[in-house]
Design an enzyme around this catalytic site. Structure first.
Site, short mmCIF file in Angstrom:
data_model
loop_
_atom_site.label_atom_id
_atom_site.label_comp_id
_atom_site.label_asym_id
_atom_site.label_seq_id
_atom_site.Cartn_x
_atom_site.Cartn_y
_atom_site.Cartn_z
N LYS A 32 0.85 -1.20 0.00
CA LYS A 32 0.00 0.00 0.00
C LYS A 32 0.88 1.25 0.00
O LYS A 32 2.08 1.18 0.29
CB LYS A 32 -0.90 -0.01 1.24
CG LYS A 32 -0.12 0.07 2.55
CD LYS A 32 -0.98 -0.21 3.77
CE LYS A 32 -0.16 -0.14 5.03
NZ LYS A 32 -0.86 -0.71 6.21
N ARG A 130 -10.72 -0.35 15.28
CA ARG A 130 -10.57 0.39 14.02
C ARG A 130 -11.34 -0.42 12.99
O ARG A 130 -12.56 -0.47 13.08
CB ARG A 130 -9.07 0.57 13.68
CG ARG A 130 -8.81 1.69 12.70
CD ARG A 130 -7.35 1.78 12.29
NE ARG A 130 -6.85 0.58 11.64
CZ ARG A 130 -5.61 0.43 11.16
NH1 ARG A 130 -4.73 1.42 11.26
NH2 ARG A 130 -5.24 -0.68 10.55
N TYR A 260 13.52 31.00 7.59
CA TYR A 260 12.31 31.66 8.08
C TYR A 260 12.28 31.64 9.59
O TYR A 260 12.56 30.62 10.23
CB TYR A 260 11.07 30.92 7.56
CG TYR A 260 10.79 31.11 6.09
CD1 TYR A 260 10.52 32.38 5.57
CD2 TYR A 260 10.76 30.03 5.23
CE1 TYR A 260 10.25 32.56 4.22
CE2 TYR A 260 10.48 30.19 3.88
CZ TYR A 260 10.22 31.45 3.38
OH TYR A 260 9.93 31.61 2.05
N MET A 308 9.86 25.16 1.66
CA MET A 308 9.05 24.31 0.79
C MET A 308 9.89 23.43 -0.14
O MET A 308 9.58 22.25 -0.34
CB MET A 308 8.09 25.17 -0.05
CG MET A 308 7.07 24.34 -0.81
SD MET A 308 5.95 25.32 -1.82
CE MET A 308 5.02 26.21 -0.60
#
Ligand SMILES: *Cc1c(COP(=O)(O)O)cnc(C)c1O
Length: 364
Positions: A32, A130, A260, A308
């Protein structure tokens, strides 16, 4: 090359062989999430060549891609909400999980419409709370009698297999046996019983049954480095290496704020390198300098916030690194996947699955 994921298929083959030699169960390779970021089809083919006889995925789309690539081994898809295209799944011989009465009804209806008996695996919730049948079990036992499905399997999932001493593992196994007996009492006898994920496969042979579902261990990573030890302790070989190119190298004085928010300043006159990956590539934004890269023969810790598309590392004043060098972000030379997970306060599963699709995968 800006950034690449290198996948060592030989490592995956070795990891499967090692685990296969320690169990009589068949191996279901869990592929998966693009094979935990390693690439769905190449990993699936490698796993089959290495002795896996089943594949497991979450989504039907993943199972469909596997069939389209020509893979014929049984594939289970276990996260199929009611809106899924069950007819297509049955057409493609994809085994479906049954976690509720509603799923049973929809899958039976799809099989009837197609004139083909669906292959199903009954999923019971044994304590993880779940997926799987829980509240409607009694009704299910009535509904499954005579239902037009081929019940191939019976399965559940552990909540705490990575903590082998926790009593929940025992209570889940007891619940599993009780429900299997009740199902057999209703005249349903699935031939494929499966429960174990990687952690249970590595620590709890009594949970193996007919099939073990291997995810993280197949990729060479420990299900939990704190409780089960590292890849090395488990003799597993991590298959993924992440590399990125150095965009710039610059000399800066002590006290330079980096990135930043100026969250860190250089502690000395040093050289910095700008690495061409960022959080949009899956590099976690909140990391500490426990992570970094390996470049020009040395480790260089991350400094300041990840942006980013880029992040900055402190090379130290004497580094010979230069623009255009290829840095190992994680791998066997410098920082491991587990180092990055620790630096970001997460688990290795998240580090490998979050590497974005814009980073090409190459295979060795
Ligand atoms: C992801 C998954 C696995 C594999 O778990 P690992 O801890 O990666 O081995 C097994 N079974 C199911 C149902 C899963 O969703």
């Amino acid at each position: 090359m800006r950034a690449t994921v290198e996948v060592n298929l030989k490592a995956i083959a070795n990891n499967i062989s090692l685990i296969k030699s320690n169990t009589a169960a068949e191996i279901l390779a869990v592929v998966k999430a693009d094979a935990y970021g390693h690439g769905l089809v190449p990993v699936a083919k490698c796993a089959i060549a290495s002795g896996a006889t089943w594949l497991g995925v979450a989504l039907l789309e993943e199972a469909q891609s596997l069939r389209e690539s020509g893979i014929t081994v049984p594939i289970i898809s276990w996260l199929t909400p009611p809106g899924s295209d069950f007819k297509r799944a049955i057409e493609l011989d994809i085994d479906l999980s049954i976690p509720s009465l509603r799923h049973l009804e929809l899958i039976v209806a799809a099989g009837k419409a197609l004139g083909k008996k669906p292959r199903v695996h009954i999923e019971v919730d044994t304590g993880m709370t779940r997926g799987g049948l829980l509240g409607e079990w009694e009704e299910f036992l009535i509904a499954i009698k005579g239902a037009e499905v081929d019940v191939i399997g019976f399965w559940s999932h552990f909540a705490r297999a990575d903590e082998p001493n926790e009593s929940e593992n025992i209570s889940q196994m007891q619940e599993f046996e009780v429900r299997l007996t009740q199902l057999q009492g209703a005249g349903i006898n699935p031939t494929h019983i499966h429960f174990a994920n990687s952690a249970a496969t590595l620590t709890n042979p009594s949970s193996h049954h007919n099939i073990v579902r291997l995810g993280i261990s197949m990729y060479g990573l420990s299900p939990d480095v704190n409780t089960l030890g590292s890849s090395q302790t488990l003799e597993l070989e991590p298959a993924m290496t992440l590399k990125a190119e150095v965009h710039l190298v610059k000399r800066v004085p002590a006290g330079s704020p980096v990135g930043y928010g100026a969250t860190e300043v250089t502690s000395r006159d040093t050289k910095l390198a700008i690495i061409t990956m960022g959080y949009s590539d899956g590099i976690p934004r909140n990391t500490t300098n426990q992570a970094g890269v390996f470049v020009a023969g040395a480790k260089a810790p991350i400094i300041g916030r990840v942006s980013m598309d880029q992040f900055v590392v402190d090379l130290g004043p004497d580094s010979n690194a230069k623009a255009g060098d290829i840095a190992e972000v994680f791998g066997s030379l410098g920082y491991s996947i587990d180092d990055w997970a620790a630096a970001a306060g997460t688990i290795n599963y998240e580090i490998v699955t979050r590497i974005a699709s814009r980073v090409p995968r190459i295979y060795a």
